[in-house]
Enzyme design. Sequence first.
Site, PDB file in Angstrom:
ATOM      1  N   CYS A 384       0.830  -1.195   0.000  1.00  0.00           N
ATOM      2  CA  CYS A 384       0.000   0.000   0.000  1.00  0.00           C
ATOM      3  C   CYS A 384       0.876   1.261   0.000  1.00  0.00           C
ATOM      4  O   CYS A 384       1.509   1.536  -0.998  1.00  0.00           O
ATOM      5  CB  CYS A 384      -0.987  -0.051   1.162  1.00  0.00           C
ATOM      6  SG  CYS A 384      -2.490   0.873   0.773  1.00  0.00           S
ATOM      7  N   HIS A 510      -3.494  -5.281   0.382  1.00  0.00           N
ATOM      8  CA  HIS A 510      -2.888  -5.782   1.621  1.00  0.00           C
ATOM      9  C   HIS A 510      -2.925  -7.310   1.644  1.00  0.00           C
ATOM     10  O   HIS A 510      -3.889  -7.888   2.146  1.00  0.00           O
ATOM     11  CB  HIS A 510      -3.672  -5.265   2.829  1.00  0.00           C
ATOM     12  CG  HIS A 510      -3.541  -3.796   3.051  1.00  0.00           C
ATOM     13  ND1 HIS A 510      -2.700  -3.259   3.993  1.00  0.00           N
ATOM     14  CD2 HIS A 510      -4.143  -2.753   2.445  1.00  0.00           C
ATOM     15  CE1 HIS A 510      -2.789  -1.941   3.962  1.00  0.00           C
ATOM     16  NE2 HIS A 510      -3.663  -1.605   3.027  1.00  0.00           N
ATOM     17  N   GLU A 512      -1.417  -9.262   3.525  1.00  0.00           N
ATOM     18  CA  GLU A 512      -1.289  -9.795   4.892  1.00  0.00           C
ATOM     19  C   GLU A 512      -2.634 -10.212   5.488  1.00  0.00           C
ATOM     20  O   GLU A 512      -2.696 -11.124   6.310  1.00  0.00           O
ATOM     21  CB  GLU A 512      -0.598  -8.780   5.809  1.00  0.00           C
ATOM     22  CG  GLU A 512      -1.361  -7.498   6.149  1.00  0.00           C
ATOM     23  CD  GLU A 512      -1.201  -6.373   5.128  1.00  0.00           C
ATOM     24  OE1 GLU A 512      -0.843  -6.660   3.963  1.00  0.00           O
ATOM     25  OE2 GLU A 512      -1.455  -5.199   5.477  1.00  0.00           O
TER      26      GLU A 512
END
Length: 537
Positions: A384, A510, A512
Amino acid sequence: MSNSVKYIFVTGGVTSSLGKGIIAASLAKLLQARGYSITIQKLDPYINIDPGTLNPYEHGECYVTDDGAETDLDLGHYERFLNVPTSQANNITTGRIYQSVIEKERKGDFLGKTVQVIPHVTDEIKQRIQLLSKNNKYDIVITEIGGTVGDIESLPYIEAVRQMMWEHEKDCLVIHLTLIPYLSAAGELKTKPTQHSVKALLELGVQPDILCCRSEHELDLNLRRKIAKFCNVSMNAVIEARDASSIYDVPLLMQAEELDSVVLEKLSLSKKSTPELKTWKRFLKRLRNPKTDVNIALIGKYVELKDSYKSISEAFIHAGVSNDAKVNLNWIHSDKLDKSNIEKKLSHMDGILVAPGFGSRGVAGKIDAVQFAREHEIPFLGICLGMQCAVIEFARNVLNLDDANTTEIASKTSAPVIAMMEEQKSISDYGGTMRLGAYKCQLNPKSNIGKAFHSDLISERHRHRYEFNSEYRDLFESNGMIATGINPETGLVEVVEIPKHPWFVGVQFHPEYKSTVDEPHPLFVAFVGAALKNKKK
Ligand code: GLN
């Protein structure tokens, strides 16, 4: 066996930070492994509508779901443990409850009645809990009540639990998580705080069925007996929750304490077979027996509070296991990074990750870190804002656009290589207005990211207002930074890479958020793999 949905409430006593989320997720994992379909919900007693507007220093990372909800980081644990996506319905705050009650009042839904905490607010809370049991999607709904018993803010939630227990007695169960502190001067574990905490619950009309007791030491039989006696629970309902070296050990520790079977017994549910948790155990075995290790720098501006990057650090644990390597995360403050110390701080790193973020603080250090990774051919992952910094760095130092910037920081820059997305320009509210949730992305199969995934069309979660400015795409591509992931509907550039570099990937989304124990995220796995390769070199 009853067919109705069962509700398990997890409350906390004595102090915060005892790990209700991990206990809830561990119990859910054990019940899921026995064949039950489970979801976990978090009720947060603060007045923000959601944590999207909160500074990470307040409550850590803001976790984003597929449906674009900005939620508490505990939902990340739920997904990482269960490998089942959560949604907006899984995280409710007091702000959202009141907003909805007040909207109903304005519409005249309460037919002239005085609107009160009981029944109107508590009805709204109960409705939000029961919403998850609609359509028989789940056998069991676990609801974690944020905060600590005794907090003013959590009173309406405990009252809603009391009412639910009254209305659905056979289908409800309360697990109270408390602390059994060890007084080294006395050389003893102390049960009094737990007794008080249970009393505080009792004053609100709630008798817990099970006590999970956080402790640094073993709870012996005498102590368990004492807790059981003073707190009106059965002996087998006093569960020891010892400190663990990894949160991923907790399901097995809870299984050893038979938390899941006690729960099933109390809810009159069939135990089915005792779960073997084969995949989970295999994961733990590899976690404990790494064949090598690797140094990764995490460059961010909130590194003093590690919870700010919870999903990233967990994704590295998963990806490390997939590579049979221990990932040593080196937390580096972007505010304190500059050309004078970068060599010292980053030259021994096998990989560099530049973290997401908002605003200008720490961006200069992040851009320096990108430059270091690019010029020294160290594997790089930018997430990001980290990807946006990679674009700015390339523009400044390769394309010689000295003024290149994101319009988030310099609205009048002559080279807005990162700019506000069109649809964002008319929005003035901060809360819940970013580009949020899952979007599709078409990958270039020959790129590093393309090779990391099995499919060329992926779906990843977003949380941002600014994007790569496509007007610059040709200039970037002809100079060596190419777009390797594109949104198929809008044409937005979501991934950039430098093919000449061994492994340099910047992603607008993202990754994650989607890494779980069962499915470590392919991009993190590939990044750690690239860092290992770099280390060997
Ligand atoms: N601040 C940047 C944006 O809004 C990046 C956001 C992020 O890193 N999550 O686009």
